[in-house]
Design a protein around this motif. Sequence first.
Motif, PDB file in Angstrom:
ATOM      1  N   GLU A   1     -72.919  39.585 -27.041  1.00  0.00           N
ATOM      2  CA  GLU A   1     -74.020  40.443 -26.601  1.00  0.00           C
ATOM      3  C   GLU A   1     -73.614  41.913 -26.600  1.00  0.00           C
ATOM      4  OE1 GLU A   1     -77.226  39.502 -25.672  1.00  0.00           O
ATOM      5  OE2 GLU A   1     -76.650  37.512 -26.394  1.00  0.00           O
ATOM      6  N   GLY A   2     -72.334  42.164 -26.420  1.00  0.00           N
ATOM      7  CA  GLY A   2     -71.841  43.540 -26.337  1.00  0.00           C
ATOM      8  C   GLY A   2     -71.894  44.307 -27.647  1.00  0.00           C
ATOM      9  N   GLY A   3     -72.137  43.606 -28.767  1.00  0.00           N
ATOM     10  CA  GLY A   3     -72.292  44.330 -30.032  1.00  0.00           C
ATOM     11  C   GLY A   3     -71.337  43.925 -31.134  1.00  0.00           C
ATOM     12  N   PHE A   4     -70.747  42.723 -31.036  1.00  0.00           N
ATOM     13  CA  PHE A   4     -69.796  42.241 -32.050  1.00  0.00           C
ATOM     14  C   PHE A   4     -68.616  43.211 -32.198  1.00  0.00           C
ATOM     15  CE2 PHE A   4     -72.244  38.896 -34.751  1.00  0.00           C
ATOM     16  CZ  PHE A   4     -72.670  38.283 -33.601  1.00  0.00           C
ATOM     17  N   ASN A   5     -68.132  43.676 -31.046  1.00  0.00           N
ATOM     18  CA  ASN A   5     -66.942  44.531 -31.034  1.00  0.00           C
ATOM     19  C   ASN A   5     -65.709  43.648 -31.148  1.00  0.00           C
ATOM     20  OD1 ASN A   5     -68.589  46.885 -30.369  1.00  0.00           O
ATOM     21  ND2 ASN A   5     -68.779  45.958 -28.343  1.00  0.00           N
ATOM     22  N   VAL A   6     -64.888  43.902 -32.147  1.00  0.00           N
ATOM     23  CA  VAL A   6     -63.708  43.072 -32.422  1.00  0.00           C
ATOM     24  C   VAL A   6     -62.507  43.642 -31.673  1.00  0.00           C
ATOM     25  CG1 VAL A   6     -62.217  42.124 -34.224  1.00  0.00           C
ATOM     26  CG2 VAL A   6     -64.641  42.568 -34.728  1.00  0.00           C
ATOM     27  N   ALA A   7     -61.836  42.795 -30.887  1.00  0.00           N
ATOM     28  CA  ALA A   7     -60.646  43.241 -30.154  1.00  0.00           C
ATOM     29  C   ALA A   7     -59.531  43.585 -31.139  1.00  0.00           C
ATOM     30  CB  ALA A   7     -60.177  42.155 -29.196  1.00  0.00           C
ATOM     31  N   PRO A   8     -58.980  44.807 -31.067  1.00  0.00           N
ATOM     32  CA  PRO A   8     -57.861  45.157 -31.956  1.00  0.00           C
ATOM     33  C   PRO A   8     -56.636  44.279 -31.653  1.00  0.00           C
ATOM     34  CG  PRO A   8     -58.780  47.123 -30.881  1.00  0.00           C
ATOM     35  CD  PRO A   8     -59.366  45.931 -30.197  1.00  0.00           C
ATOM     36  N   ALA A   9     -55.842  44.015 -32.679  1.00  0.00           N
ATOM     37  CA  ALA A   9     -54.650  43.169 -32.536  1.00  0.00           C
ATOM     38  C   ALA A   9     -53.698  43.730 -31.481  1.00  0.00           C
ATOM     39  CB  ALA A   9     -53.934  43.033 -33.878  1.00  0.00           C
ATOM     40  N   GLU A  10     -53.539  45.060 -31.460  1.00  0.00           N
ATOM     41  CA  GLU A  10     -52.598  45.653 -30.502  1.00  0.00           C
ATOM     42  C   GLU A  10     -53.092  45.507 -29.063  1.00  0.00           C
ATOM     43  OE1 GLU A  10     -55.070  49.184 -32.116  1.00  0.00           O
ATOM     44  OE2 GLU A  10     -54.174  47.342 -32.917  1.00  0.00           O
ATOM     45  N   PHE A  11     -54.417  45.440 -28.884  1.00  0.00           N
ATOM     46  CA  PHE A  11     -54.991  45.215 -27.552  1.00  0.00           C
ATOM     47  C   PHE A  11     -54.681  43.799 -27.076  1.00  0.00           C
ATOM     48  CE2 PHE A  11     -58.929  44.108 -24.999  1.00  0.00           C
ATOM     49  CZ  PHE A  11     -58.547  44.814 -23.861  1.00  0.00           C
ATOM     50  N   MET A  12     -54.863  42.830 -27.957  1.00  0.00           N
ATOM     51  CA  MET A  12     -54.552  41.440 -27.617  1.00  0.00           C
ATOM     52  C   MET A  12     -53.064  41.288 -27.263  1.00  0.00           C
ATOM     53  SD  MET A  12     -56.977  39.301 -27.394  1.00  0.00           S
ATOM     54  CE  MET A  12     -58.561  38.733 -27.980  1.00  0.00           C
ATOM     55  N   GLN A  13     -52.228  41.936 -28.047  1.00  0.00           N
ATOM     56  CA  GLN A  13     -50.786  41.863 -27.794  1.00  0.00           C
ATOM     57  C   GLN A  13     -50.449  42.478 -26.436  1.00  0.00           C
ATOM     58  OE1 GLN A  13     -48.222  40.394 -29.980  1.00  0.00           O
ATOM     59  NE2 GLN A  13     -47.403  40.491 -27.902  1.00  0.00           N
ATOM     60  N   ALA A  14     -51.058  43.620 -26.136  1.00  0.00           N
ATOM     61  CA  ALA A  14     -50.810  44.302 -24.857  1.00  0.00           C
ATOM     62  C   ALA A  14     -51.299  43.459 -23.679  1.00  0.00           C
ATOM     63  CB  ALA A  14     -51.492  45.670 -24.861  1.00  0.00           C
ATOM     64  N   LEU A  15     -52.445  42.793 -23.852  1.00  0.00           N
ATOM     65  CA  LEU A  15     -52.967  41.913 -22.791  1.00  0.00           C
ATOM     66  C   LEU A  15     -52.024  40.750 -22.530  1.00  0.00           C
ATOM     67  CD1 LEU A  15     -56.821  41.537 -23.405  1.00  0.00           C
ATOM     68  CD2 LEU A  15     -55.670  42.817 -21.594  1.00  0.00           C
ATOM     69  N   ARG A  16     -51.520  40.138 -23.624  1.00  0.00           N
ATOM     70  CA  ARG A  16     -50.613  39.001 -23.479  1.00  0.00           C
ATOM     71  C   ARG A  16     -49.345  39.427 -22.732  1.00  0.00           C
ATOM     72  NH1 ARG A  16     -51.215  33.853 -22.928  1.00  0.00           N
ATOM     73  NH2 ARG A  16     -50.250  34.615 -21.019  1.00  0.00           N
ATOM     74  N   THR A  17     -48.814  40.590 -23.095  1.00  0.00           N
ATOM     75  CA  THR A  17     -47.612  41.115 -22.439  1.00  0.00           C
ATOM     76  C   THR A  17     -47.873  41.367 -20.959  1.00  0.00           C
ATOM     77  OG1 THR A  17     -46.911  42.138 -24.515  1.00  0.00           O
ATOM     78  CG2 THR A  17     -45.893  42.973 -22.511  1.00  0.00           C
ATOM     79  N   LEU A  18     -49.030  41.992 -20.664  1.00  0.00           N
ATOM     80  CA  LEU A  18     -49.405  42.288 -19.276  1.00  0.00           C
ATOM     81  C   LEU A  18     -49.553  40.999 -18.460  1.00  0.00           C
ATOM     82  CD1 LEU A  18     -50.413  44.780 -17.443  1.00  0.00           C
ATOM     83  CD2 LEU A  18     -52.699  43.913 -17.957  1.00  0.00           C
TER      84      LEU A  18
END
Length: 421
Positions: free
Chosen positions: A210-227
Amino acid sequence: MKNAELNQRRQQATPRGVGVMCGFYAERAENATLWDVEGNQVIDFAAGIAVLNTGHRHPKVVAAIEQQLQAFTHTAYQIVPYESYVTLAERINQCAPIDGPCKTAFFTTGAEAVENAVKIARAHTGRPGIITFGGGFHGRTYMTMALTGKVAPYKLGFGPFPGSVFHGQYPNALHGVSTQDAMNSLERIFKADIDPKQVAAIVLEPVQGEGGFNVAPAEFMQALRTLCDEHGILLVADEVQTGFARTGKLFAMEHYDIKPDLITMAKSLAGGMPLSAVTGRADVMDAPAPGGLGGTYAGNPLAVAAAHAVMDVIDEEQLCQRAQRLGHHLVEVLQQARATCPAIAEIRAQGSMVAVEFNDPASGQPSAEFTRQVQQKALQEGLLLLSCGVHGNVIRFLYPLTIPEEQFTEALGILSRALGE
């Protein structure tokens, strides 16, 4: 007169809170085509909001439901279990992008899956806090409304909502939010709102629906996993809209190097039958006590039969590969349209999860009005399109991945004309 009469009856019989987009009423459907009660034909690029990746009434899905219908329709799995539920759980456990042994529980709706993922995360960690993101959509129940990062229309007049839910920023380059900005917003939450050691889970859509088909960047996913690893927080991927071949992989999380702890799924899992699931690390899934998870209709046998057929069709018809190819073709058409359509601000795509965002060329501001005009012009020529986005200025494309080539080409022609006008 049939559609008009039915509209009058609907307004008399049903509440305005159940918003209805189309003024015509479905009578029958086949693959990517809908016919209304007056015999008009529409190419369906909405697919029941991403539910019909395998199309309307796929013969294999219909046959599977018919066969189950002859056996039994309901026992309540928690009272009298059945093999098909166990087998489907085994199939999903095998292909889910999660580290180590997996387990799966079935429910009925996407909101139920997300709600149960929160229950499982809290049971496993013993913590209350949940972090989600602005622009995210996770459902319409009270917990999932709290998680959802959009007020109108989902939260208007319904508060107060369950507590211990906090919203970070989701990366969005077009709107000036970088991955670093998004991570900084989580650090602000940890400083101002909740100790990270009290957070059970971070819940996000790898591609916001619903938010607009915004694709999570790879570096964001990596940072989330680390956090998450640093603070003992579970990472929950809401794949209700992205799952089952839409993005060119069975799950959108397969596009990333990291893995979540829990995945929620629904929509295209059962080809139009109500079925959802939570899949996750076995140790996490086993946290709730017996009886803590379930539901009267959870894992309904007709829906489970349909889901087995859906997974067969995705495999046999190579729908992941087809999603990549169709999405690539659509993106080419949208890029060509940019020459005659200055309102196109951005084209976003992951496989066949494709969207186009519109701004007013004069002001540079998001244009929901232009988006509506494109939808209306397309519908006049027989193409059904859905909008989305926080500003209502995005068109998303959710055609069945089984759509015939010639019909797809016809639809893209209608789209090009609508954009050009």
